[in-house]
Design a protein around this motif. Structure first.
Motif, PDB file in Angstrom:
ATOM      1  N   MET B 147       0.828  -1.205   0.000  1.00 34.31           N
ATOM      2  CA  MET B 147       0.000   0.000   0.000  1.00 34.31           C
ATOM      3  C   MET B 147       0.858   1.248   0.000  1.00 34.31           C
ATOM      4  O   MET B 147       1.894   1.302   0.647  1.00 34.31           O
ATOM      5  N   SER B 148       0.381   2.210  -0.690  1.00 34.90           N
ATOM      6  CA  SER B 148       1.071   3.488  -0.620  1.00 34.90           C
ATOM      7  C   SER B 148       0.702   4.113   0.709  1.00 34.90           C
ATOM      8  O   SER B 148      -0.247   3.691   1.365  1.00 34.90           O
ATOM      9  N   ASN B 149       1.439   5.087   1.088  1.00 31.23           N
ATOM     10  CA  ASN B 149       1.151   5.709   2.380  1.00 31.23           C
ATOM     11  C   ASN B 149      -0.224   6.334   2.450  1.00 31.23           C
ATOM     12  O   ASN B 149      -0.861   6.346   3.488  1.00 31.23           O
ATOM     13  N   ASN B 150      -0.661   6.839   1.328  1.00 30.96           N
ATOM     14  CA  ASN B 150      -1.998   7.433   1.347  1.00 30.96           C
ATOM     15  C   ASN B 150      -3.059   6.368   1.614  1.00 30.96           C
ATOM     16  O   ASN B 150      -4.005   6.590   2.356  1.00 30.96           O
ATOM     17  N   MET B 151      -2.849   5.217   1.009  1.00 33.22           N
ATOM     18  CA  MET B 151      -3.796   4.134   1.235  1.00 33.22           C
ATOM     19  C   MET B 151      -3.729   3.691   2.692  1.00 33.22           C
ATOM     20  O   MET B 151      -4.741   3.431   3.319  1.00 33.22           O
ATOM     21  N   LYS B 152      -2.500   3.630   3.204  1.00 29.16           N
ATOM     22  CA  LYS B 152      -2.347   3.234   4.605  1.00 29.16           C
ATOM     23  C   LYS B 152      -3.078   4.212   5.505  1.00 29.16           C
ATOM     24  O   LYS B 152      -3.730   3.833   6.466  1.00 29.16           O
ATOM     25  N   ASN B 153      -2.946   5.473   5.166  1.00 30.13           N
ATOM     26  CA  ASN B 153      -3.618   6.482   5.991  1.00 30.13           C
ATOM     27  C   ASN B 153      -5.123   6.340   5.960  1.00 30.13           C
ATOM     28  O   ASN B 153      -5.790   6.479   6.975  1.00 30.13           O
ATOM     29  N   LYS B 154      -5.625   6.035   4.777  1.00 32.73           N
ATOM     30  CA  LYS B 154      -7.084   5.880   4.663  1.00 32.73           C
ATOM     31  C   LYS B 154      -7.534   4.706   5.529  1.00 32.73           C
ATOM     32  O   LYS B 154      -8.564   4.739   6.175  1.00 32.73           O
ATOM     33  N   TYR B 155      -6.697   3.673   5.484  1.00 34.63           N
ATOM     34  CA  TYR B 155      -7.005   2.467   6.241  1.00 34.63           C
ATOM     35  C   TYR B 155      -6.983   2.765   7.737  1.00 34.63           C
ATOM     36  O   TYR B 155      -7.842   2.333   8.495  1.00 34.63           O
ATOM     37  N   LEU B 156      -5.976   3.513   8.122  1.00 32.02           N
ATOM     38  CA  LEU B 156      -5.811   3.924   9.510  1.00 32.02           C
ATOM     39  C   LEU B 156      -7.036   4.733   9.933  1.00 32.02           C
ATOM     40  O   LEU B 156      -7.631   4.505  10.972  1.00 32.02           O
ATOM     41  N   GLU B 157      -7.396   5.659   9.062  1.00 36.55           N
ATOM     42  CA  GLU B 157      -8.575   6.492   9.331  1.00 36.55           C
ATOM     43  C   GLU B 157      -9.814   5.668   9.590  1.00 36.55           C
ATOM     44  O   GLU B 157     -10.554   5.891  10.527  1.00 36.55           O
ATOM     45  N   SER B 158     -10.042   4.725   8.661  1.00 38.02           N
ATOM     46  CA  SER B 158     -11.290   3.972   8.772  1.00 38.02           C
ATOM     47  C   SER B 158     -11.275   3.086  10.008  1.00 38.02           C
ATOM     48  O   SER B 158     -12.308   2.867  10.642  1.00 38.02           O
ATOM     49  N   THR B 159     -10.092   2.615  10.374  1.00 34.89           N
ATOM     50  CA  THR B 159     -10.009   1.803  11.598  1.00 34.89           C
ATOM     51  C   THR B 159     -10.346   2.648  12.815  1.00 34.89           C
ATOM     52  O   THR B 159     -11.106   2.241  13.688  1.00 34.89           O
TER      53      THR B 159
END
Lengths: 475, 468
Positions: B147-159
């Motif tokens: 995952m790119s960092n942006n995707m990771k961030n989105k994932y983090l957000e949703s968690t």
């Protein structure tokens, strides 16, 4: 004595006369005070006048009324929204007999009388229909017997007249009207109840029972029980009975105050089976002096909503308290019961055993408080509560609190909740007992610690009552 | 500054108010909340675990990574708030994106309102998103290194969005306060199937330069994963400091989370610790709380045992001396069939200390076969203590087993006599008994170094006692 007979005779006549025209009276009453709703100072004065209260009692009632109007309903227990205070006021006024017509008594009540084998004569009385009743005779006989020992056993109104000082120095000192809204209500409109005084060293062999006085007007609704057991004396007092008590007005806001002096012992047993429309908001409190002991035995079966927490104040050194209770909540019932104790002196001890059963959507709550003050060194307390759930529609909550402010103590608490084990049912069935009977047996066994504290006829009645309740489940 | 939080550690059902146990109000003076300049992560092994999503929160939101790369000392003067660091050195970071702003769930007053909502909805972030990815987290085939960092961030957000609605033991007011004022904390999400046996050690150490720690932690364990986290809170003596921490736990099917919160704060620290947890089928949680320090210690923990066969074991020890107050609120909500909760509390009260313990086992309808046990042992050493206990059992399900037991009193005279007959003086014997009371919890802390630290801490406290 003669006086009393005259009074009761005349009262009986009065009751009979009113009975036929009860509705007329009610209508008149309604018409006359349409302008004031709720409990007013005028109504309270009327009550006081009718009872020939001494002036201090009239003032006391008025002060209590003010408190009643300013205190809020409790917010921590079962919902009291259904309680219609205005309705109840109509039954508090003098001249309105608190009596129903037999035809209007709910059929399940009548059925229970039948099943429990209650004699015909008693049924009318229990149903609040106010017929003549044998117990008057029994009551008088008992009174004579104990009078020889110096025991005073009379109704509250008479006590107020004949033993004014004794009553005044104790009346609502243990449960002041400021305690809560229904204590205040009680203070304003109390009527009827028993007064008992046991002189020092006297041991009363037969249990005194409030059952004897069931048909007095206002009986059982706002009655006040005041018992003083003097130094070294011994008494067993029984309140209520397992037959259901029906009351047209659906609020029971009674008050029980027990004074246990040095070295005295008092056992207070109650079986409450108010009809399922009732709000049972009773307040019971005992204070125990040095070396004294109070024993509570309590079976709560009836009422729609109950708030019932006998409280003991262990004021003197070495004083003791024991509580054994059972609560059985069935369909449509929300019974919030429990026990409170305050240890205020050294070497005091309290033992509380409570059992509760919920079935058919009923809700039972065990709520307790054990407070051990800093002055109560070497105190002991043991609380044990067990809850039995009979199905998955019901509720059972346990809310026990302990507040301990001394280290020289031994405080233990345990609670358990569960259901009747399938294994146990299976075993009993394998012995030829039907499932319904097996369940009833187990529940009776569960209630046994309470049953054995009661006089035989009460224990038998209680077991019959449990049986009846259990049959309701399966049948 | 003034800290005022109401309805803290509230009982789920109210009782008589004269008992003073329904809830608490916190009204204290605390130091101003400034950035926590230390990196709480002690062991950096996690660096090598590319499939674990790990982020450190430096007060302006979570930044992916283990914190080596986050330089708190440099403040970007363009940021509207001192805490924002938009010059993070992470090569993968999109330097326009500010994680605080991307994460709309961090209720940060530090948010720069000029920033990112435009950028978030803009081009870069969205085109990189793999639209097949289910950010609600159910899709466990997500492989973080890809995952790119942006995707990771989105994932983090949703968690974080998912966990932030979990109710906590100390209550909504406290959880909101910590979410709005946090200055540190970690985020960790373990992918499904990964059993990460290496314990993750975190240390929140308060001193003159770091007087406040408001840690907001999220621990998310996917199906069949396992993780062990140790959070060690300590502080320097003589300086008034403030700690309040919020930890959300979410465990998917069959996951295991071991969380040890070791609180060895000085008597100058106000301490708040809040936990909210949701656990699904077959999950096992082990929680250890050593509430040994702090001037006033508040501890709340609410667990929703949603899944069948889920279980939680809690070992708590507390130590009250001088004027300390300890206030706890554990609530176990049994929803799932055959769920199991065990709570063991052991502690000692000396001098004028006071302790309030509320433990609620709540069997909801449908939780057939569930078991809830609660046990409390309190050793009392002074006539001026106050011990308040509320062990509740609420039940609307018949096929359950609920038990609780509570015991309070002095040391057993016989035991004392025996030890003295073996040559110990009374004071030493009593101290030994206190240490013994802590043994069950110590056994749940299988880290020699940590055990030593705890023993040292307890010994030092006991040394200062002249008589009990």
């Amino acid at each position: 004595m003669d006086n009393l007979e005259k009074n009761t005779t005349s009262k009986k006549t009065f009751v009979d006369d009113v009975d036929r025209s009860i509705y007329d009276v009610k209508d008149k009453v309604n018409a006359s005070y349409q302008s004031h709703k709720g409990l007013t100072p005028e109504i309270v004065d009327e009550i006081s006048r009718e009872k020939n209260d001494p002036e201090w009692m009239r003032e006391f009632r008025q002060k209590a009324l003010k408190l009643y109007n300013s205190i809020q309903l409790p917010k921590w227990g079962p919902n009291l929204d259904e309680l219609n205070m205005n309705d109840i006021v109509t039954y508090v006024r003098p001249n309105t007999a608190m009596q129903a017509k037999w035809e209007e008594v709910p059929s399940d009540i009548k059925n229970t009388f039948e099943r429990l084998g209650i004699p015909q004569a008693e049924r009318m009385s229990l149903a609040g229909v106010g017929a003549q009743y044998d117990s008057e005779v029994v009551y008088h006989n008992v009174r004579e017997e104990v009078k020889n020992q110096g025991v005073i056993y009379t109704d509250m109104e008479s006590a107020l007249r004949e033993h004014e000082d004794l009553v005044r120095s104790h009346f609502m000192k243990l449960v002041p009207p400021s305690d809560h809204k229904f204590a205040a209500l009680h203070g304003a409109v109390w009527s009827g109840g028993s007064f008992v005084y046991v002189p020092p060293g006297v041991s009363v062999e037969i249990p005194l029972q409030s059952y004897f006085r069931l048909n007095a007007p206002g009986a059982g609704q706002f009655e006040h029980t005041l018992i003083i057991v003097d130094k070294g004396a011994n008494l067993h007092f029984i309140e209520g009975c397992s037959a259901p008590k029906y009351n047209v007005a659906n609020l029971h806001a009674g008050c029980v105050e027990l004074f246990v002096e040095e070295g005295a012992r008092l056992r207070y047993s109650t079986i409450e089976n108010w009809s399922k429309n009732m709000f049972n908001l009773n307040t019971k409190r005992a204070v125990v002096e040095k070396d004294g002991k109070i024993e509570w035995v309590s079976g709560s079966f009836g009422s729609h909503i109950s708030y019932l927490y006998p409280m003991s104040i262990l004021k003197g050194e070495n004083s003791k308290m024991e509580y054994t209770g059972i609560t059985f909540a069935g369909k449509g019932q929300n019974l919030d019961t429990g026990v409170k104790v305050v240890h205020r002196a050294p070497n005091t001890s309290s033992v509380m055993n409570s059992k509760s059963i919920s079935k058919d959507g009923g809700a039972s709550t065990f709520r307790s408080a054990v407070r051990v003050a800093a002055s109560a060194a070497h105190s002991k307390s043991a609380v044990s509560c067990e809850s039995l759930m009979l199905d998955d529609k019901s509720r059972s909550d346990t809310i026990p609190i302990m507040d301990i402010r001394n280290d020289e103590v031994d405080i233990g608490h345990e609670a358990k909740i569960g259901r009747i084990s399938d294994d146990t049912i299976f075993y009993l069935m394998s012995r030829g007992i039907s499932e319904a009977d097996a369940r009833a047996m187990i529940v009776s066994g569960f209630a046994e610690p309470i049953a054995k504290e009661l006089p035989l006829e009460y224990a038998v009645e209680m077991n019959n009552l449990i049986r009846l309740e259990m049959e309701g489940t399966i049948g | 500054m003034n800290l005022n939080i109401e309805r803290v550690n509230a009982l789920p059902v109210r009782t008589w108010s004269w008992l003073g146990i329904n809830d608490r109000t916190i009204e204290e003076d605390i130091p101003e909340i400034l950035p926590f300049k230390k990196n709480p992560l002690i062991t950096k092994n996690i660096n090598n675990e590319k499939d674990i999503l790990f982020a450190i929160n430096n007060g302006s939101g979570y930044k992916i990574g283990t914190g080596d790369i986050v330089k708190n000392a440099e403040m970007d003067s363009n940021a509207n708030h001192a805490e924002m660091n938009s010059n993070a050195n992470c090569a993968e970071m999109n330097s326009n994106a500010n994680y605080a702003e991307a994460n709309s769930d961090v209720n940060c007053t530090e948010m720069n309102s000029n920033a990112n909502h435009a950028e978030m909805n803009g081009n870069v972030n969205h085109t990189e998103m793999n639209s097949n990815v289910n950010y609600a987290g159910k899709n466990s085939s997500i492989y973080y290194p890809d995952m790119s960092n942006n995707m990771k961030n989105k994932y983090l957000e949703s968690t974080i969005e998912k966990v932030s609605s979990i109710p906590t033991g100390m209550g909504e007011n406290t959880a909101n306060y910590i979410r709005n004022n946090n200055n540190t904390g970690i985020f960790i999400r373990i992918p499904s199937g990964k059993k990460y046996k290496e314990p993750i050690f975190l240390e929140y150490d308060l001193d003159g330069e770091n007087k406040t720690v408001v840690d907001f932690n999220t621990i998310y364990a996917e199906e069949n994963s396992e993780v062990t986290i140790v959070m060690h809170y300590k502080s320097k003596k003589g300086i008034p400091t403030f700690h309040s921490g919020l930890t959300y736990l979410f465990a998917e099917k069959n996951a295991i989370i071991n969380l040890l919160q070791i609180q060895l704060l000085s008597e100058d620290t106000l301490h708040l610790n809040d936990i909210g947890a949701v656990i699904e089928n077959g999950v096992a949680i082990n929680l250890v709380h050593t509430e040994l320090g702090g001037s006033k210690a508040y501890n709340g923990c609410k667990v929703d045992l949603k899944g069948s066969n889920s279980k939680i074991n809690i070992e708590t020890i507390y130590f009250g001396d001088k004027n300390r107050t300890i206030d706890m609120n554990y609530i176990m909500n049994h929803h799932g069939k055959n769920s199991n909760s065990q709570i063991h509390v052991n502690g000692a009260l000396l001098d004028q200390s006071s302790k309030t313990f509320r433990g609620t086992i709540d069997f909801k309808k449908g939780a057939a076969g569930s078991v809830g046990h609660e046990e409390e042992y309190n050793l009392l050493f002074s006539p001026k203590i106050r011990n308040l206990t509320a062990p509740l059992i609420l039940c609307e399900e018949e096929d359950v087993e609920g038990k609780h037991g509570a015991n309070s009193g002095k040391i057993d005279e016989n035991k004392l006599f025996y030890m003295m007959s073996r040559g110990l003086d009374e004071l030493s014997a009593k101290k030994l008994m206190i240490e013994a009371a802590f043994r069950p919890a110590m056994e749940q802390i299988p880290f020699a170094d940590l055990q030593d630290q705890i023993s040292e801490y307890v010994k030092e406290r006991l040394n200062n006692i002249e008589s009990i």
